[in-house]
Structures are given as C-alpha cells and as structure tokens.
Design an enzyme around this catalytic site. Structure first.
Site, mmCIF file in Angstrom:
data_model
loop_
_atom_site.group_PDB
_atom_site.id
_atom_site.type_symbol
_atom_site.label_atom_id
_atom_site.label_comp_id
_atom_site.label_asym_id
_atom_site.label_seq_id
_atom_site.Cartn_x
_atom_site.Cartn_y
_atom_site.Cartn_z
ATOM 1 N N HIS A 169 22.603 45.908 90.999
ATOM 2 C CA HIS A 169 22.868 46.744 92.175
ATOM 3 C C HIS A 169 22.611 45.922 93.437
ATOM 4 O O HIS A 169 22.037 44.828 93.373
ATOM 5 C CB HIS A 169 21.935 47.962 92.092
ATOM 6 C CG HIS A 169 22.212 49.034 93.098
ATOM 7 N ND1 HIS A 169 23.478 49.482 93.387
ATOM 8 C CD2 HIS A 169 21.363 49.760 93.901
ATOM 9 C CE1 HIS A 169 23.402 50.440 94.310
ATOM 10 N NE2 HIS A 169 22.136 50.617 94.633
ATOM 11 N N GLN A 173 27.989 55.943 98.212
ATOM 12 C CA GLN A 173 29.112 55.235 97.595
ATOM 13 C C GLN A 173 29.845 56.113 96.585
ATOM 14 O O GLN A 173 30.975 55.796 96.210
ATOM 15 C CB GLN A 173 28.638 53.929 96.941
ATOM 16 C CG GLN A 173 27.751 54.118 95.729
ATOM 17 C CD GLN A 173 27.218 52.786 95.185
ATOM 18 O OE1 GLN A 173 26.219 52.256 95.677
ATOM 19 N NE2 GLN A 173 27.878 52.240 94.175
ATOM 20 N N CYS A 190 28.544 49.091 95.578
ATOM 21 C CA CYS A 190 27.275 48.827 96.270
ATOM 22 C C CYS A 190 27.354 47.582 97.134
ATOM 23 O O CYS A 190 26.766 47.519 98.203
ATOM 24 C CB CYS A 190 26.155 48.677 95.250
ATOM 25 S SG CYS A 190 26.367 47.257 94.151
ATOM 26 N N ASN A 237 19.426 52.455 100.569
ATOM 27 C CA ASN A 237 20.346 52.532 99.433
ATOM 28 C C ASN A 237 21.631 53.246 99.858
ATOM 29 O O ASN A 237 21.751 53.688 101.005
ATOM 30 C CB ASN A 237 19.646 53.262 98.271
ATOM 31 C CG ASN A 237 20.246 52.897 96.922
ATOM 32 O OD1 ASN A 237 21.335 52.322 96.822
ATOM 33 N ND2 ASN A 237 19.541 53.245 95.857
#
Ligand SMILES: *[C@@H]1O[C@H](CO)[C@@H](O)[C@H](O)[C@H]1NC(C)=O
Ligand SMILES: *[C@@H]1O[C@H](CO)[C@@H](O)[C@H](O)[C@H]1NC(C)=O
Length: 343
Positions: free
Chosen positions: A286, A146, A152, A307
């Site tokens: 997050h 990102q 996120c 992630n």
C-alpha cells in the site's frame, strides 16, 4: 458427497464447541449474526444470494473475532473496529483497496550498498523539533477515498504534491488523482496498481497536474484527457535512503512524504485509533503519505499517516503509527521506500 457433508458438519461442530468453551460464548453464533445484520445495514451491504451471504458472514465473523480479541487486551496502544472492509479477507482487501506495485529497478536503487551516501535535499536539516503536523500548517487537503480501485499510488503522490505546492506557493489546492489514474501509464497499471515515483515522473513530463474539480475522481480508469488546465507543477522528486527513519524525519519536517507500507493485513485494515504497532509484515502493498510526527502523552513516538480509505477508517482517515520501532525498515516497512516531490 455424504462424506463431504459430514466433514463440513464436523468442522462446524468443532468450531462451535471450542468457541463456547474457550471464549465463554462471547462469539456465539446468534450474536454474531445480529452484528453482521447491523453491520450490513450500516454499510449498505447487499449480497447476491444466500451462499454469498454465508461466505461473507464467515469472513465477517473471523474479522470480528480478531477485533474483539484485540480490544480485550488492555495494554495495547491502539484499538481496532469492524469497518467497511470487515467482510473481506486480507487478500481480497489487498487486491481491491491498496495497489502498490514496486518496479524492480526502484528496488535495486533503494537496496544498493551505497544507501547511506544517497544525497537528498533535506539531508542537512538539524532541527526537526518535537512534532510536526502539516494539517495545522494548512498543507493537507481533507481525507479522500480511493474506493474499489487499487490506486493508492496516485493518492499518496497527490497528497505529497498538494503539500509541497502549499509550502512553496502558499496555496492549498486539491489535485487530481484521476489524471494520474488515466494518464500515468508508464509502468503504472491504473486500478491494478502502481508506484508514486512514476506518478511524479508523469507530472514532471506533463509539466503539471490539474485540480480535483477540473478532473474529478471516478474510481476506474478512463481515457486520458490532457486538455485540462495545469494547477500545480513539480521540478523533480527524490528517493530517501532505504530503512532510515532519521532521514525520513528530516524530510517530513520540511514537507509531506509519500511512503510504501504493508497495509493490507487484518489489524491495519481494521485500525480504529491510537498508536499502531500491530502485526504486519514487510511486503510493501500500500502507499500513504506521512504528514507529521509527534509523541504521545505516554512517551510513544509516532508518525502521522494520511490514508485514502475515507474518514470512517482510523482516526478520521489518519493513522498514528509507531516511530523508531526497533526494526530497520520501520513499522510495517514504512521507511523502506519513501519519495517526495520538489517544488
Ligand atoms: C501486556 O504487554 C506485555 C509486554 O508487552 C505482554 O507480555 C503481555 O502479554 C501483555 N498482556 C496481555 C494481557 O496480553
Ligand atoms: C550537506 O552538507 C555537506 C557538508 O557540508 C555538503 O557537502 C552537502 O552538499 C550538503 N547537502 C545539501 C543537500 O546541501
């Protein structure tokens, strides 16, 4: 002026002294300076001036000490390492690289007393097996990044849509976070944060989402372009019961699931590998996607998180994090707020 200088000097002297006596010079200034220089070279970091460099050095030093102290402790199930985020404070890191904002109505729904009665598609799943890894089923695209943008929420949502699309239609497509960043503006605030449920609502209303190739990631919000061809659709999405890892397990056994998490504190930020059970609060900052679960050789149960911080973070961009930790909300709050899209 003079007294301030004296104070600063005193602080420096004090920390030097205590550093040398309590830790035997391990974090001796010159060694840290060298490590900082090496780190700057590795991550192509350049600072605007000496003041900035000094400030960043102090933060780097704190992060390095945190990492080294952790790794000296041999009975931990996970390791840390300095990485591209190690000259940022936890708060700077949160603002730039996470980006979850939870709307009040979503919190209300998930905290109502009737939680346990929330019905969901996978509620009657009985055999979840020992382990699941959606990567092995070909339902997970390579780890994305990102970058310097708190988006996120879009990466988390897209990974879940990529998963259900592969499971339902047999084709793995890399889908567009940039489309969500530019176009999902009901509540969502671009790089300033947002939530996955609103991203799903946008995809439903837009009757689909295009591919990464058609609408590539640019790390900042642009004007919404709605003319690009749809590549994947969803018919709806569901919210899992709050604080319930059993329901989460049922869902993840059927598809990747988007979750909110506390993901900005020092240990999480500098996670290198192993099964994470570190210090983190329950403030949800997050968003990631759970793409599997299993148990280590030592018998520790874990979730597998995808992630969006590139492949240099964690285990090639993934984290294994303790499952069924003795906390109602799950490790780092991961069971507090979870969603998945419907084919
Ligand atoms: C190892 O783990 C135990 C139990 O969790 C803990 O009490 C102990 O302090 C740890 N050892 C070290 C060196 O930190
Ligand atoms: C799960 O089972 C219960 C009891 O048989 C049933 O009422 C419910 O509709 C089922 N849920 C789903 C999503 O199929």
């Amino acid at each position: 002026m003079a007294s301030i200088t004296l104070m600063i000097l005193a602080v420096i002297l004090c920390s030097r002294t205590s550093g040398a006596t309590s830790r035997g010079g391990l974090f001796e200034a010159s060694a840290v300076t060298e490590k900082h220089e090496q780190w700057m070279a590795r991550y192509h970091r350049a600072y605007s001036d000496e003041t900035e460099k000094t400030n960043r050095f102090e933060i780097f030093k704190k992060n390095l000490e945190f990492v080294e102290r952790h790794n000296m402790n041999t009975n931990m199930t996970y390791k840390l390492d300095v990485n591209q985020f190690s000259d940022l404070t936890d708060e700077e890191f949160r603002v730039r690289y996470t980006g979850l904002v939870v709307p009040e109505d979503v919190l209300k729904i998930s905290s109502s007393d009737s939680d346990k009665k929330v019905s969901f598609k996978h509620e009657n799943v009985s055999d979840t097996g020992e382990s699941m890894d959606w990567r092995q089923e070909g339902a997970v695209t390579p780890v994305k990044n990102q970058g310097h943008c708190g988006v996120c929420w879009a990466f988390s949502a897209v990974a879940a849509v990529e998963g259900i699309t592969k499971i339902a239609k047999g084709e793995l497509l890399s889908l567009s976070e940039q489309q969500l960043l530019d176009c999902s503006r009901d509540f969502n605030q671009g790089c300033a944060g947002g939530i996955m449920s609103k991203a799903f609502e946008y995809i439903i209303k837009n009757q689909g989402i295009t591919t990464e190739d058609n609408y590539p990631y640019q790390e900042s919000q642009q004007t919404c372009s709605s003319t690009r061809p749809v590549a994947a659709t969803i018919s709806g999405y569901e919210t899992l019961p709050r604080d319930d890892e059993k329901s989460l397990l049922k869902a993840v056994s059927k598809q990747p699931v988007s979750v909110a998490i506390n993901g900005h504190e020092a240990a999480f930020k500098q996670y290198r590998g192993g099964i994470f059970d570190g210090d983190c609060g329950t403030q949800l900052t997050h968003a990631v996607t759970i793409v599997g679960y299993g148990m280590s050789e030592e018998g520790t149960k874990y979730w597998l998180l995808k992630n969006s911080w590139g492949q240099t973070w964690g285990e090639n961009g993934y984290m294994r994090i303790k499952r069924d930790a003795e906390l109602p909300e799950g490790m780092c709050g991961l069971a507090r707020l979870a969603f998945y899209p419907l084919a």
